[in-house]
Design a protein around this motif. Structure first.
Motif, PDB file in Angstrom:
ATOM      1  N   LEU A  36      89.090 116.545  64.636  1.00 20.57           N
ATOM      2  CA  LEU A  36      89.442 118.119  64.510  1.00 20.57           C
ATOM      3  C   LEU A  36      90.543 117.694  63.580  1.00 20.57           C
ATOM      4  N   THR A  37      91.290 116.883  63.480  1.00 23.76           N
ATOM      5  CA  THR A  37      92.756 116.391  62.749  1.00 23.76           C
ATOM      6  C   THR A  37      92.543 116.224  61.806  1.00 23.76           C
ATOM      7  N   MET A  38      91.354 115.264  61.768  1.00 24.50           N
ATOM      8  CA  MET A  38      90.440 114.973  59.790  1.00 24.50           C
ATOM      9  C   MET A  38      90.503 115.641  59.515  1.00 24.50           C
ATOM     10  N   ILE A  39      89.796 116.926  59.848  1.00 26.87           N
ATOM     11  CA  ILE A  39      89.649 118.108  58.677  1.00 26.87           C
ATOM     12  C   ILE A  39      90.716 118.593  58.738  1.00 26.87           C
ATOM     13  N   VAL A  40      91.718 118.765  59.337  1.00 26.47           N
ATOM     14  CA  VAL A  40      93.225 119.256  58.581  1.00 26.47           C
ATOM     15  C   VAL A  40      93.962 118.582  57.692  1.00 26.47           C
ATOM     16  N   ILE A  41      93.502 117.151  58.201  1.00 30.64           N
ATOM     17  CA  ILE A  41      93.861 115.712  56.750  1.00 30.64           C
ATOM     18  C   ILE A  41      93.534 116.393  56.148  1.00 30.64           C
ATOM     19  N   ILE A  42      92.066 115.975  55.523  1.00 25.90           N
ATOM     20  CA  ILE A  42      91.670 115.900  54.951  1.00 25.90           C
ATOM     21  C   ILE A  42      92.092 117.396  53.410  1.00 25.90           C
ATOM     22  N   LEU A  43      92.038 118.813  53.852  1.00 28.16           N
ATOM     23  CA  LEU A  43      92.990 119.694  53.704  1.00 28.16           C
ATOM     24  C   LEU A  43      94.137 119.232  53.179  1.00 28.16           C
ATOM     25  N   ILE A  44      94.957 119.154  53.747  1.00 24.47           N
ATOM     26  CA  ILE A  44      96.021 118.671  53.665  1.00 24.47           C
ATOM     27  C   ILE A  44      96.268 117.434  52.439  1.00 24.47           C
ATOM     28  N   TYR A  90      89.749 104.470  65.857  1.00 20.52           N
ATOM     29  CA  TYR A  90      89.403 105.521  64.624  1.00 20.52           C
ATOM     30  C   TYR A  90      89.836 107.288  64.983  1.00 20.52           C
ATOM     31  N   GLY A  91      89.157 108.096  66.076  1.00 22.44           N
ATOM     32  CA  GLY A  91      89.620 109.453  66.827  1.00 22.44           C
ATOM     33  C   GLY A  91      91.095 108.414  67.378  1.00 22.44           C
ATOM     34  N   TRP A  92      91.108 107.683  67.881  1.00 21.82           N
ATOM     35  CA  TRP A  92      92.796 107.523  67.709  1.00 21.82           C
ATOM     36  C   TRP A  92      94.032 107.520  67.027  1.00 21.82           C
ATOM     37  N   TRP A  93      93.658 106.883  65.709  1.00 20.30           N
ATOM     38  CA  TRP A  93      94.835 106.990  64.851  1.00 20.30           C
ATOM     39  C   TRP A  93      94.750 108.159  64.202  1.00 20.30           C
ATOM     40  N   LEU A  94      92.952 108.849  63.815  1.00 18.33           N
ATOM     41  CA  LEU A  94      93.773 110.147  63.557  1.00 18.33           C
ATOM     42  C   LEU A  94      94.410 111.259  64.650  1.00 18.33           C
ATOM     43  N   ALA A  95      94.441 111.018  65.721  1.00 14.75           N
ATOM     44  CA  ALA A  95      95.314 112.088  66.731  1.00 14.75           C
ATOM     45  C   ALA A  95      96.261 111.552  66.394  1.00 14.75           C
ATOM     46  N   TYR A  96      97.039 110.712  66.147  1.00 18.86           N
ATOM     47  CA  TYR A  96      98.354 111.031  65.917  1.00 18.86           C
ATOM     48  C   TYR A  96      98.761 110.660  64.347  1.00 18.86           C
ATOM     49  N   ALA A  97      98.005 110.894  63.409  1.00 17.90           N
ATOM     50  CA  ALA A  97      98.109 110.730  61.862  1.00 17.90           C
ATOM     51  C   ALA A  97      99.242 111.173  61.723  1.00 17.90           C
ATOM     52  N   LEU A  98      99.021 112.830  61.840  1.00 14.69           N
ATOM     53  CA  LEU A  98      99.830 113.794  61.460  1.00 14.69           C
ATOM     54  C   LEU A  98     101.158 113.885  62.087  1.00 14.69           C
ATOM     55  N   SER A  99     101.542 113.492  63.178  1.00  9.22           N
ATOM     56  CA  SER A  99     102.794 113.367  63.796  1.00  9.22           C
ATOM     57  C   SER A  99     103.191 112.179  63.519  1.00  9.22           C
ATOM     58  N   THR A 100     102.670 110.922  63.977  1.00  8.46           N
ATOM     59  CA  THR A 100     103.016 109.660  63.139  1.00  8.46           C
ATOM     60  C   THR A 100     103.856 110.005  61.567  1.00  8.46           C
ATOM     61  N   GLY A 101     103.199 109.848  60.442  1.00 11.54           N
ATOM     62  CA  GLY A 101     102.627 110.241  59.314  1.00 11.54           C
ATOM     63  C   GLY A 101     104.604 111.357  59.194  1.00 11.54           C
ATOM     64  N   ILE A 102     104.504 112.498  59.699  1.00 12.85           N
ATOM     65  CA  ILE A 102     105.769 112.833  59.697  1.00 12.85           C
ATOM     66  C   ILE A 102     106.878 111.947  59.938  1.00 12.85           C
ATOM     67  N   TYR A 103     106.775 111.479  60.927  1.00 11.81           N
ATOM     68  CA  TYR A 103     108.746 110.488  61.229  1.00 11.81           C
ATOM     69  C   TYR A 103     108.306 109.834  60.153  1.00 11.81           C
ATOM     70  N   ILE A 104     107.665 109.435  59.572  1.00 10.28           N
ATOM     71  CA  ILE A 104     107.328 108.247  58.445  1.00 10.28           C
ATOM     72  C   ILE A 104     108.358 108.674  57.365  1.00 10.28           C
ATOM     73  N   ALA A 105     107.414 110.087  57.096  1.00  7.70           N
ATOM     74  CA  ALA A 105     108.084 110.877  56.165  1.00  7.70           C
ATOM     75  C   ALA A 105     109.520 111.629  56.533  1.00  7.70           C
ATOM     76  N   ARG A 106     110.060 111.288  57.266  1.00  5.25           N
ATOM     77  CA  ARG A 106     111.373 112.452  57.728  1.00  5.25           C
ATOM     78  C   ARG A 106     112.275 111.293  57.669  1.00  5.25           C
ATOM     79  N   ILE A 107     112.421 110.022  57.777  1.00  5.21           N
ATOM     80  CA  ILE A 107     112.856 109.171  57.554  1.00  5.21           C
ATOM     81  C   ILE A 107     112.441 107.927  56.564  1.00  5.21           C
ATOM     82  N   SER A 108     112.371 108.528  55.227  1.00  4.79           N
ATOM     83  CA  SER A 108     111.811 108.015  54.029  1.00  4.79           C
ATOM     84  C   SER A 108     112.422 108.600  52.870  1.00  4.79           C
ATOM     85  N   ARG A 109     113.509 109.817  53.060  1.00  6.96           N
ATOM     86  CA  ARG A 109     114.330 110.431  51.963  1.00  6.96           C
ATOM     87  C   ARG A 109     115.064 109.440  50.927  1.00  6.96           C
ATOM     88  N   GLY A 110     114.483 109.844  49.724  1.00  8.68           N
ATOM     89  CA  GLY A 110     114.462 108.514  48.816  1.00  8.68           C
ATOM     90  C   GLY A 110     114.143 107.578  48.142  1.00  8.68           C
TER      91      GLY A 110
END
Length: 569
Positions: free
Chosen positions: A491-499, A328-348
């Motif tokens: 720590l990343t989980m707290i940021v994701i909750i805010l987002i 769970y911690g590992w996925w959270l550590a990667y969540a922001l960077s991987t989420g940004i990657y998926i978002a960047r390739i998903s226009r439209g």
């Protein structure tokens, strides 16, 4: 030339460096890495204490968080928001190309390591007080593998991608900083100390997750080289590999090897597909499929027990902390960077498309690694061709993985290890390249879409990644990797909750207003509106003569026309 960045590209010079976001993480990372090398025994003691404290005291927060994520995913898929679209432009990639990019995002050298040996580690130390190496231990080991790498765990990537897709293509912000994704909630504090803290946590999440990946995959490549050439798999060889990757990256930055790195990234997908296909063709297909179906059924039947299991009596050796909480911690550590990657390739794309394809393809890719690689390991164990338990106990997981691959029939026992060695080598180059680039973007003040961060900035982040990976290898064992992931993940989980709170509480209400501006811009230019659902926006009655109120900018509500002028300028 005035204003030109001597370090490589406009906007990337030292004057444009965000000193807070650069120096604080960099100094802390290098200081911690140095402390590990100078005080290894004391560092191990601290790591053990930190791991125990964070998992046993705070691990339950991750279990509840991921339980809530299931409902967030369902809402994004089945709710009205599922029809919302990321911008008025056509998708950048065709469906097939987009699926390929999502699949590539799920491949890495670390997944090769876990795919081959994950279930066996649980088989050797099973949950619920089961007897090691028993039939029940096998079933629960393979079931927990599917659970810890499953839909809810990896679905957080797509959930985060939705929030950033709104930021990039609906709100049209040119930034990767998570603090800006919280702007509707934080307002002016976005650009103050609180915003800086959020971005620093994001950077530590990347450093912790990727550093752990380098720390796990490098020894596997070293073990493969040991089997090829007889080189000793020690700290010297591992350090040499990390230094080589870093030097290769520096040559790429200053010598113009960008196209070479991009080409190597494409090879990565084909190498793992070739390796997994060979292993599957050489395996007992009936055993593989039956094992997968049995494990999947057991996981689904016991899903909630597996998610909330805490070993509160302390009779199970801390199994949920060492495995479920760690992942769970590992996925959270990667969540922001991987989420940004998926978002960047998903226009439209629509929210529903991103959720279903982003989660489904990622999970399918991960499951393929565990089914093809892991169940062949199980087949080898059952056949008794090699003493897998003896090799694992005496020489470790890396030697056990290589020994399993060498049991493949005929020439495949040589081809597959070579393919995996190439995959890990290429992954090392591309991971350091991509991560250093992401960190350099965040630590630069202003950067247009056509500009690149400074060369020196990227190079120093590459050094820091190498330092973390080498420090984790130097300490040895899995516990340092687990600790790095759990701490940064919390720590990343707290940021994701805010987002997510900012997104659902404020941003979703502004979606149609932002999209109306984009549709009217295209109509004014005489451009074709590609999607019927966007045409419908213009048919709706405006709430006032000046247009439906657009999102508040710095607390001031403006009309669509005014907002359109602001964006155009």
């Amino acid at each position: 030339m005035k204003g030109k960045d001597k370090s490589g590209g406009k906007g990337g010079g030292f004057a444009n460096l965000d000193k807070t976001l650069f120096f604080i993480p960099m100094i802390l990372v290098l200081a911690l890495s140095m402390a590990v090398f100078l005080f290894p025994e004391g560092s191990n003691n601290v790591i053990n204490w930190v791991f125990q404290f964070t998992t046993e005291t705070m691990g339950w927060t991750m279990q509840i968080f991921y339980f809530i994520v299931i409902f967030i995913m369902a809402y994004l898929i089945f709710g009205k928001i599922g029809k919302k679209r990321f911008g008025a432009e056509k998708p950048e990639f065709s469906n097939l190309a987009w699926y390929g990019l999502l699949f590539t995002g799920g491949t890495s050298a670390t997944i090769v390591y876990w795919g081959a040996i994950d279930w066996f580690m649980r088989f050797e130390a099973p949950p619920f007080g089961l007897t090691p190496f028993s039939d029940e231990a096998f079933l629960w080991g393979t079931s927990y593998t599917l659970f810890d790498w499953g839909t809810a765990s990896l679905g957080i990537y797509s959930v985060v991608a939705v929030a950033f897709g709104f930021l990039f293509f609906v709100k049209r912000e040119e930034t990767n900083r998570p603090s800006v994704a919280c702007e509707s909630l934080l307002k002016k504090r976005t650009y103050g100390p609180l915003g800086k803290l959020i971005d620093i946590i994001y950077m530590f999440g990347i450093l912790g997750g990727v550093g752990a990946s380098v720390g796990l995959s490098t020894p596997l490549l070293a073990e493969l080289l040991h089997s090829f050439f007889g080189w000793e798999n020690d700290i010297v060889l591992n350090a040499g590999l990390i230094v080589f990757w870093t030097v290769f990256f520096i040559i790429g930055v200053y010598g113009g090897l960008k196209k070479t790195v991009e080409m190597m990234s494409n090879w990565r997908m084909w190498l793992i597909i070739a390796g997994m296909l060979i292993i599957f063709l050489c395996s007992n297909k009936t055993f593989v499929l039956h094992t997968f179906m049995d494990s999947l059924g057991n996981m689904l039947a016991n899903y909630f027990r597996m998610n909330f299991y805490s070993d509160f009596l302390g009779t199970d050796g801390g199994y949920p902390y060492a495995w479920t909480i760690f992942f769970y911690g590992w996925w959270l550590a990667y969540a922001l960077s991987t989420g940004i990657y998926i978002a960047r390739i998903s226009r439209g794309r629509t929210v529903r498309e991103v959720m279903i394809a982003g989660t489904g393809i990622t999970v399918a890719c991960i499951y393929a690694h565990h089914v093809f690689l892991g169940y062949y390991t199980a087949e080898v164990y059952n056949s008794g061709v090699i003493d897998l338990v003896g090799i694992y106990s005496a020489e470790g997981a890396y030697a056990a993985i290589v020994a399993v691959w060498q049991t493949l029939p005929g020439v495949f026992g040589t081809i597959v290890p070579i393919l995996m060695a190439l995959l890990i080598f290429i992954s090392g180059v591309t991971v350091i390249n991509g991560t250093a680039y992401s960190l350099a973007i965040v630590s630069t003040k202003k950067l247009k879409a056509t500009e690149e961060p400074g060369r020196f900035n990227r190079v120093l982040w590459a050094f820091s990644l190498g330092a973390i990976g080498l420090a984790l290898i130097f300490l040895g064992g899995l516990k340092p990797v687990q600790t790095a992931c759990v701490c940064t993940g919390l720590l990343t989980m707290i940021v994701i909750i805010l987002i997510l709170y900012s997104f659902f509480r404020y941003d979703t209400k502004k979606w149609d207003s932002y999209m109306k501006v984009q549709v009217r811009e295209k109509k004014a230019k005489g451009e074709t509106i590609a999607f019927d659902d966007l045409k419908d926006l213009l048919d709706e009655d405006d709430s006032s003569a000046g247009g439906e109120p657009c999102p508040a900018e710095n607390g001031v509500t403006i009309t669509e026309q005014e907002y359109g002028n602001k964006v155009s300028s």
